[in-house]
Design an enzyme around this catalytic site. Structure first.
Site, PDB file in Angstrom:
ATOM      1  N   THR A  99       2.319   4.810  -5.040  1.00 29.06           N
ATOM      2  CA  THR A  99       1.214   4.419  -4.157  1.00 29.06           C
ATOM      3  C   THR A  99       0.494   3.179  -4.683  1.00 29.06           C
ATOM      4  OG1 THR A  99      -0.187   6.024  -5.332  1.00 29.06           O
ATOM      5  CG2 THR A  99       0.862   6.756  -3.305  1.00 29.06           C
ATOM      6  N   THR A 100       0.283   3.130  -5.992  1.00 29.50           N
ATOM      7  CA  THR A 100      -0.368   1.947  -6.565  1.00 29.50           C
ATOM      8  C   THR A 100       0.526   0.724  -6.427  1.00 29.50           C
ATOM      9  OG1 THR A 100      -1.529   3.359  -8.160  1.00 29.50           O
ATOM     10  CG2 THR A 100      -1.432   0.998  -8.630  1.00 29.50           C
TER      11      THR A 100
END
Length: 523
Positions: A99-100
């Site tokens: 996600t990052t």
């Protein structure tokens, strides 16, 4: 009757309270918002990423370096910034990790697009160039997938890579990664039933006490304090009923004119409750999970016969227990038959501080497993739970969605190199966007280097040089230092699906925001 507008006079079609931003101002505003969100999570990337403390209006505190959690907890209003949040949410839903990476790449693609717009490159050319570069990136990922079937050692490396730096505490990532792989293998038949692996947390011990339970953990407590707390080779009943005195569906009054009538009414009530207990006892039930309420007198009768019972079990939990033990969910106690009963090797109740938990282990259909997470504080166990869920998701993705690739920024270096090589064959200004996409990918290894305490420029130069000579290079963190080496030899692996999804979703978000040249809002 209103007169038609004369030629040359302005026509107002929007309400007076409508605000409108157009052209360069609209593009700049949206890009800045997307970059701001991306920069928020950038320092959390990698094994040496930092944590964020998020405090809500009510004072609730979340401490995490999980990108999806950070963006979900932030109160973001700008619509373009929310698109970056959606990128992170999609990444989490599809593959469970990265996600990052997706958010940081989205922000860097927007930053590069901003530079191109300043150089008068049309948004359409940028969009076309980004999509062309994304296609090359996907092909490059496929070419770099590690050959052969993914084995347990590689899966453990995938889980370690995902969980390192995510609050694994004194136990470290590797023992937890082995637990993750064991859990996934236990629910793997034709495919992986990820939903059959649950993660439960309980504070009060160190993370080294985390264990894998072959079964289900329930937070419900026994109905009666005198019930047994350990039942071996248990027959299980799951009931969707109330074991209380039945109430009339109509309002009625009863006139009691004597003590005998009152005693008769009380006896009838007691007999009804006794029949509930007798039905369970006679059917051979050792442990009963009941979604409704249980009268204290029924509980006392069951306790006398060493039957363990739980009340107010949630519908979802009742269905999970029924699946795991091979029980049928029975809606009427009179319909309970021997065929409706399931079984478990053991049902035990343990006390943790003020809490009691029921462990249903070794059910006849025991495909459900639970990772029982321990930790000293709620904040720590919450973060460890997020790390374990990420580990479970990436192992599942590695098995089901196309294997693994080298991690530590190596695949991004390889993709950027492949894109630059093919950029020369792209005609027109679109070529500038393709090259910008490759430059944007460098943000990921650069950020890994920065967070590991390395000089990002020197690290990037060494990464490219080593990639050109050896074909693969990544940033490996050892202790407090980082170095450039072969991530495959170091055992740093990522699921290919995580990289594919991150590039695809980041490209979609960046191109969508870049194409917006008019923002209309009304209060």
């Amino acid at each position: 009757m209103s007169q038609p507008a004369q030629r040359g006079q302005p026509m107002f079609i929007l309400a007076e309270d409508t605000e409108r931003t157009q052209g360069d101002d609209a593009q700049s505003s949206n890009i800045q918002a997307g970059k701001a969100v991306s920069n928020t999570v950038r320092s959390t990337l990698g094994p040496r990423g930092m944590d964020k403390m998020l405090v809500s209006d009510s004072g609730d505190v979340v401490i995490t370096n999980d990108g999806a959690t950070i963006l979900e907890e932030m109160d973001i209003e700008h619509p373009a910034a929310q698109m970056i949040v959606e990128v992170s949410s999609t990444q989490e839903e599809e593959v469970g990790d990265g996600t990052t990476t997706a958010a940081v790449l989205s922000g860097e693609l927007l930053s590069r697009a901003e530079d191109l717009l300043d150089d008068d490159v049309h948004p359409t050319a940028i969009v076309e160039g980004y999509h062309e570069a994304s296609r090359i990136a996907q092909e490059t990922i496929d070419e770099h997938v590690v050959d052969g079937t993914v084995d347990d050692e590689q899966l453990t490396q995938v889980a370690v890579t995902s969980m390192t730096g995510k609050g694994t505490g004194d136990i470290g990532a590797e023992p937890l990664a082995e637990t993750v792989v064991d859990a996934i293998r236990m629910v793997e038949t034709d495919g992986v039933d990820r939903d059959s692996v649950d993660v439960r947390t309980q504070k009060g011990a160190s993370s080294s006490a985390t264990e894998l339970i072959e079964g289900i953990i329930s937070e419900e407590e026994p109905v009666h304090e005198n019930m047994p707390t350990n039942v071996e080779d248990a027959s299980i009943a799951v009931l969707d009923v109330d074991l209380e005195v039945r109430e009339s569906n109509i309002d009625a009054e009863y006139n009691v004119s004597s003590v005998d009538q009152l005693n008769a009414a009380l006896d009838a009530e007691a007999n009804e409750l006794r029949e509930y207990a007798d039905t369970l006892i006679d059917s051979g039930v050792d442990v009963a999970f009941i979604t409704g309420d249980v009268d204290d007198r029924v509980g006392s009768s069951l306790a006398t016969e060493d039957v363990l019972a739980f009340e107010s079990v949630s519908d979802d939990e009742a269905e999970s227990i029924a699946r795991a033990t091979g029980s049928s969910l029975v809606g009427t106690i009179d319909d309970l038959e021997a065929d409706d009963l399931g079984s478990a090797d053991r049902v035990r109740v343990e006390k943790f501080g003020e809490d009691e938990l029921a462990f249903i282990e070794g059910g006849s259909n025991a495909e459900a497993v639970t990772v029982f997470v321990r930790g000293g504080t709620d904040h720590f166990t919450d973060e460890l739970e997020r790390a374990l869920n990420d580990g479970l998701d990436v192992v599942t993705a590695a098995i089901e969605k196309g294997g693994v690739v080298a991690g530590a920024g190596a695949i991004e270096i390889a993709i950027a190199d492949a894109i630059r090589q093919e950029a020369a064959s792209v005609t027109g200004r679109k070529q500038l966007a393709v090259e910008a996409f490759a430059d944007a990918l460098d943000v990921l290894p650069r950020t890994l280097a920065t967070n590991a305490g390395m000089d990002p420029i020197d690290a990037l130069v060494e990464l490219r040089s080593t990639h050109d000579s050896n074909g693969i290079a990544g940033i490996i963190v050892e202790g407090q230092n980082g170095r450039v080496t072969d991530p495959l030899e170091a055992g740093v692996l990522d699921p290919a699906a995580v990289k594919r999804e991150a590039i695809e979703s980041a490209t979609e978000a960046a191109t969508m925001i870049t194409r917006i040249d008019d923002v209309i809002s009304a209060s």
